[in-house]
Motif scaffolding. Structure first.
Motif, PDB file in Angstrom:
ATOM      1  N   MET A 160       8.303  32.466  37.436  1.00 52.97           N
ATOM      2  CA  MET A 160       9.141  31.418  36.844  1.00 52.97           C
ATOM      3  C   MET A 160       9.508  30.343  37.866  1.00 52.97           C
ATOM      4  SD  MET A 160       9.281  32.122  33.718  1.00 52.97           S
ATOM      5  CE  MET A 160      10.484  30.916  33.268  1.00 52.97           C
ATOM      6  N   GLY A 161       9.223  29.098  37.498  1.00 56.16           N
ATOM      7  CA  GLY A 161       9.554  27.959  38.347  1.00 56.16           C
ATOM      8  C   GLY A 161       8.562  27.698  39.466  1.00 56.16           C
ATOM      9  N   LYS A 162       7.631  28.612  39.677  1.00 57.22           N
ATOM     10  CA  LYS A 162       6.637  28.413  40.744  1.00 57.22           C
ATOM     11  C   LYS A 162       5.627  27.361  40.305  1.00 57.22           C
ATOM     12  CE  LYS A 162       7.028  32.125  43.725  1.00 57.22           C
ATOM     13  NZ  LYS A 162       8.350  32.067  44.245  1.00 57.22           N
ATOM     14  N   VAL A 194       5.444  26.861  36.215  1.00 56.51           N
ATOM     15  CA  VAL A 194       5.515  27.894  35.184  1.00 56.51           C
ATOM     16  C   VAL A 194       6.909  27.853  34.563  1.00 56.51           C
ATOM     17  CG1 VAL A 194       5.404  30.373  34.729  1.00 56.51           C
ATOM     18  CG2 VAL A 194       3.839  29.337  36.403  1.00 56.51           C
ATOM     19  N   VAL A 195       6.948  27.679  33.230  1.00 53.40           N
ATOM     20  CA  VAL A 195       8.234  27.655  32.532  1.00 53.40           C
ATOM     21  C   VAL A 195       8.417  28.892  31.648  1.00 53.40           C
ATOM     22  CG1 VAL A 195       8.482  25.151  32.621  1.00 53.40           C
ATOM     23  CG2 VAL A 195       7.315  26.198  30.668  1.00 53.40           C
ATOM     24  N   ALA A 196       7.344  29.621  31.379  1.00 50.35           N
ATOM     25  CA  ALA A 196       7.431  30.882  30.638  1.00 50.35           C
ATOM     26  C   ALA A 196       6.186  31.696  30.966  1.00 50.35           C
ATOM     27  CB  ALA A 196       7.528  30.637  29.134  1.00 50.35           C
ATOM     28  N   ALA A 197       6.347  33.012  31.041  1.00 50.79           N
ATOM     29  CA  ALA A 197       5.209  33.875  31.341  1.00 50.79           C
ATOM     30  C   ALA A 197       5.354  35.202  30.620  1.00 50.79           C
ATOM     31  CB  ALA A 197       5.111  34.109  32.847  1.00 50.79           C
ATOM     32  N   ARG A 198       4.305  35.581  29.931  1.00 49.80           N
ATOM     33  CA  ARG A 198       4.212  36.891  29.324  1.00 49.80           C
ATOM     34  C   ARG A 198       2.897  37.491  29.803  1.00 49.80           C
ATOM     35  NH1 ARG A 198       6.153  33.119  27.330  1.00 49.80           N
ATOM     36  NH2 ARG A 198       4.328  32.345  26.272  1.00 49.80           N
ATOM     37  N   ALA A 250      -1.578  28.968  45.450  1.00 56.28           N
ATOM     38  CA  ALA A 250      -0.517  29.374  46.372  1.00 56.28           C
ATOM     39  C   ALA A 250       0.726  29.847  45.622  1.00 56.28           C
ATOM     40  CB  ALA A 250      -0.162  28.215  47.304  1.00 56.28           C
ATOM     41  N   GLY A 251       1.072  29.181  44.525  1.00 56.50           N
ATOM     42  CA  GLY A 251       2.235  29.582  43.735  1.00 56.50           C
ATOM     43  C   GLY A 251       2.048  30.966  43.135  1.00 56.50           C
ATOM     44  N   VAL A 252       0.849  31.230  42.614  1.00 54.73           N
ATOM     45  CA  VAL A 252       0.553  32.550  42.057  1.00 54.73           C
ATOM     46  C   VAL A 252       0.556  33.593  43.161  1.00 54.73           C
ATOM     47  CG1 VAL A 252      -1.218  33.943  40.913  1.00 54.73           C
ATOM     48  CG2 VAL A 252      -0.691  31.647  40.058  1.00 54.73           C
TER      49      VAL A 252
END
Length: 148
Positions: free
Chosen positions: A75-77, A50-54, A82-84
């Protein structure tokens, strides 16, 4: 009065990168019902991370609002289940939803997190994302009954 709505093109641009845009509504009835929880997502993924999240939710507070702590935690995950899941503990820092006739506060928090997990699970892998040529990878998914 809304004079215009503009949706920027993805800034990530490479074939291994994609912008995921989705919205979900959870309600007892599909038509003409106030949602217990609704969510809007715009997630940029590059190199599998993930490089950007809104992220914004409705039904979680007095007015719809962004989930700033959850956005930062993503960010960065890696964009994996598993990352979420690693980022989801940040969600209660954004919202303390009330319980009412539509849903309990605990249910709303669980559904809000599960909607983000759903987006991740519906995401095509990077190899198939290249064929979308800049369109949302979700645009080719069949609509899900009962979710707008």
């Amino acid at each position: 009065f809304v004079s215009a709505v503009r949706i920027p093109l993805s800034a990530v641009g490479a074939t291994a990168s994609m912008r995921l845009v989705a919205s979900y509504k959870v309600a007892k009835r599909f038509d003409q019902d106030i949602s217990a929880v609704c969510a809007g997502f715009a997630i940029d993924v590059a190199g599998g991370r993930v490089v950007a999240a809104r992220i914004a939710y409705g039904g979680m507070s007095a007015v719809p609002q962004r989930a700033a702590h959850l956005e930062a935690a993503l960010m960065g995950k890696p964009w994996t289940g598993a990352g979420v899941a690693d980022a989801l503990p940040a969600l209660p820092a954004d919202f303390k939803p009330i319980s009412d006739m539509r849903a309990s506060g605990e249910y709303r928090l669980r559904v809000a997190g599960n909607l983000l997990l759903r987006l991740q699970q519906e995401t095509p892998d990077a190899a198939s994302a290249a064929e979308f040529s800049g369109a949302s990878p979700l645009s080719r998914l069949a609509p899900v009954e009962g979710v707008a």
